[in-house]
Design a protein around this motif. Sequence first.
Motif, mmCIF file in Angstrom:
data_model
loop_
_atom_site.group_PDB
_atom_site.id
_atom_site.type_symbol
_atom_site.label_atom_id
_atom_site.label_comp_id
_atom_site.label_asym_id
_atom_site.label_seq_id
_atom_site.Cartn_x
_atom_site.Cartn_y
_atom_site.Cartn_z
ATOM 1 N N ASP A 1 0.855 -1.534 0.188
ATOM 2 C CA ASP A 1 0.897 -0.815 1.463
ATOM 3 C C ASP A 1 2.315 -0.811 2.043
ATOM 4 O OD1 ASP A 1 -1.800 -0.414 1.181
ATOM 5 O OD2 ASP A 1 -2.367 -2.124 2.446
ATOM 6 N N ASP A 2 2.993 -1.965 1.978
ATOM 7 C CA ASP A 2 4.378 -2.027 2.466
ATOM 8 C C ASP A 2 5.291 -1.124 1.646
ATOM 9 O OD1 ASP A 2 3.579 -3.833 4.371
ATOM 10 O OD2 ASP A 2 4.207 -5.603 3.216
ATOM 11 N N ASN B 1 8.348 6.056 14.195
ATOM 12 C CA ASN B 1 6.937 5.788 13.988
ATOM 13 C C ASN B 1 6.705 4.292 14.019
ATOM 14 O OD1 ASN B 1 4.269 5.817 13.334
ATOM 15 N ND2 ASN B 1 4.572 6.447 11.194
ATOM 16 N N ARG B 2 6.188 3.802 15.122
ATOM 17 C CA ARG B 2 6.070 2.360 15.325
ATOM 18 C C ARG B 2 4.659 1.834 15.098
ATOM 19 N NH1 ARG B 2 9.670 1.894 20.904
ATOM 20 N NH2 ARG B 2 11.602 2.654 20.016
ATOM 21 N N THR B 3 3.790 2.684 14.556
ATOM 22 C CA THR B 3 2.414 2.229 14.389
ATOM 23 C C THR B 3 2.318 1.117 13.365
ATOM 24 O OG1 THR B 3 2.102 3.993 12.753
ATOM 25 C CG2 THR B 3 1.532 4.506 15.041
ATOM 26 N N ALA B 4 3.155 1.166 12.301
ATOM 27 C CA ALA B 4 3.091 0.143 11.259
ATOM 28 C C ALA B 4 4.155 -0.923 11.428
ATOM 29 C CB ALA B 4 3.243 0.806 9.889
ATOM 30 N N ARG C 1 10.484 -6.521 15.311
ATOM 31 C CA ARG C 1 10.564 -6.335 13.857
ATOM 32 C C ARG C 1 11.629 -7.250 13.267
ATOM 33 N NH1 ARG C 1 12.433 -0.773 10.786
ATOM 34 N NH2 ARG C 1 12.035 -1.473 8.673
ATOM 35 N N THR D 1 9.983 9.362 10.233
ATOM 36 C CA THR D 1 9.407 8.023 10.350
ATOM 37 C C THR D 1 10.288 7.069 11.126
ATOM 38 O OG1 THR D 1 10.427 7.405 8.245
ATOM 39 C CG2 THR D 1 8.181 8.259 8.169
ATOM 40 N N ARG E 1 7.830 6.202 2.399
ATOM 41 C CA ARG E 1 7.803 7.253 3.427
ATOM 42 C C ARG E 1 9.092 7.270 4.224
ATOM 43 N NH1 ARG E 1 2.335 5.631 3.910
ATOM 44 N NH2 ARG E 1 2.871 4.255 5.651
ATOM 45 N N VAL E 2 9.632 6.086 4.502
ATOM 46 C CA VAL E 2 10.908 6.022 5.231
ATOM 47 C C VAL E 2 12.035 6.617 4.398
ATOM 48 C CG1 VAL E 2 12.622 4.455 6.216
ATOM 49 C CG2 VAL E 2 10.187 4.041 6.610
ATOM 50 N N GLN F 1 4.413 1.665 0.121
ATOM 51 C CA GLN F 1 4.151 3.042 0.518
ATOM 52 C C GLN F 1 4.848 3.378 1.842
ATOM 53 O OE1 GLN F 1 2.731 5.397 -1.236
ATOM 54 N NE2 GLN F 1 2.260 4.000 -2.935
ATOM 55 N N SER F 2 4.838 2.432 2.770
ATOM 56 C CA SER F 2 5.536 2.645 4.039
ATOM 57 C C SER F 2 7.039 2.791 3.817
ATOM 58 C CB SER F 2 5.244 1.487 4.992
ATOM 59 O OG SER F 2 5.961 1.633 6.194
#
Length: 443
Positions: free
Chosen positions: A284-285, A302-305, A344, A299, A291-292, A287-288
């Motif tokens: 999952d990390d 995009n602070r959802t993750a 973060r 992204t 995307r960045v 994939q994030s």
Amino acid sequence: MSTMSPGAEPISRPLPVPDGGWARLRPLRRVTRFGAMVLLCLSGSVLALGTALTKWTEDSSTGELNAIQNILILAAMVGSVVAVVALRRRHTSPYAVTLVTASLPLVLPLDATAALFALAALLRSHSGRRVWACVAAVGLATTVALLRDASGATTDSSMLKSMTSSHSPGQAVPVDLSLGVPLIVATVLLVASVAAGLLMRNRAALVATQGRAAAAQRSSNVLSDRLGRQAERDLIAREVHDVIGHRLSLLSLHAGGLQVAAGEDQRLSHSAALIRESAQQAMDDLQSLLRVLREPEATAFNRTAMPSLSDLPVVIDETVDGGMPVISTIYLSEANDADPALARAVYRIVQELLTNARRHAPGAPVRLLVQGGPTEGIRIETANRLTTAHPGPEGNGLTGISERVALWNGTMRHGLDGEETFRVAVHLPWAAAQGADRMEMQL
């Protein structure tokens, strides 16, 4: 200088183009040009007044001027000053300046030099029907002034006759001058004024075009750099997805098989489940991160993750589940008001510190302290005893932490104490929730 009106199209001002040392001389050149223009206008006015006085004296039976002629001479002197002042008024409509300077020679014994200069300035910045009407007015004023000058009987009362005569200067000699001569001279002067104005307009348009071309070239270079960086990001994303993604999927698959094969061995089954869960989280990390890399602008905010300060227990629990004992103390005041970028940074620093301790001192307990708030900032400290006499060279973990701390203008200290305990102390300044969008982009 003027307002927009139907039929008039102001020419845009040229964009500034660097010209080296000439830029410092521009004010001096402007003053010099205006001084030369004023000198020519005043000289023309003086010559026109001189010839008018001589003509009136020759026509007078007594050799003296009457009251009306005296008033005209005085008005002409004032008019010459008005014409020069009108040329200097930058905030006055150029149409008004041109019409005022063109009307003076029609009623006063003055030349049309100021009107010709005003017409050239008008043509430099404007176009349309009103401009050509001003051209006609200036042409009429120039023609009237020259015809009035040519009406003098001798070379002393006519500047045109003195210029075209072969007699020595100072001799008042009657000369017959053709009517076509003042018309030809008026046409030449008008054409020269119009040509000068159009030439200055074309030069201004050329400079503006060069400025736009330079701006377009700079934009093109920036876009090319961005496209190049994005191509590099896409290449990295493909490599990471193909290599690391494949390895993580195999790890998750084998962990699932190990969990099934563990049977009733709860310890082995729990370890296999933990490995499988960690592999899935790593996927999952990944994939994030991809995307960045592929869409950095979409992204960036995009602070959802994005991990928060409330997620610190999660990374501690993962470390404990991995077999490393952690003694943690977390005390943060107003943690919900901290900027997400700061949260973060704290999360990644704690995660990396625990990873380094697990790598260099496996099985040894780690003491972790995270403390702070808006007043004192955030302090992060870890301490763990080394389990080997030679822990090996410093890796990239501490280097990455130090770079992240430097971006926040924080401080970092690390090293061995007298008890062979490796300690790391980090301090980060506090940032409110609305204050660190720029720093988040860097991180």
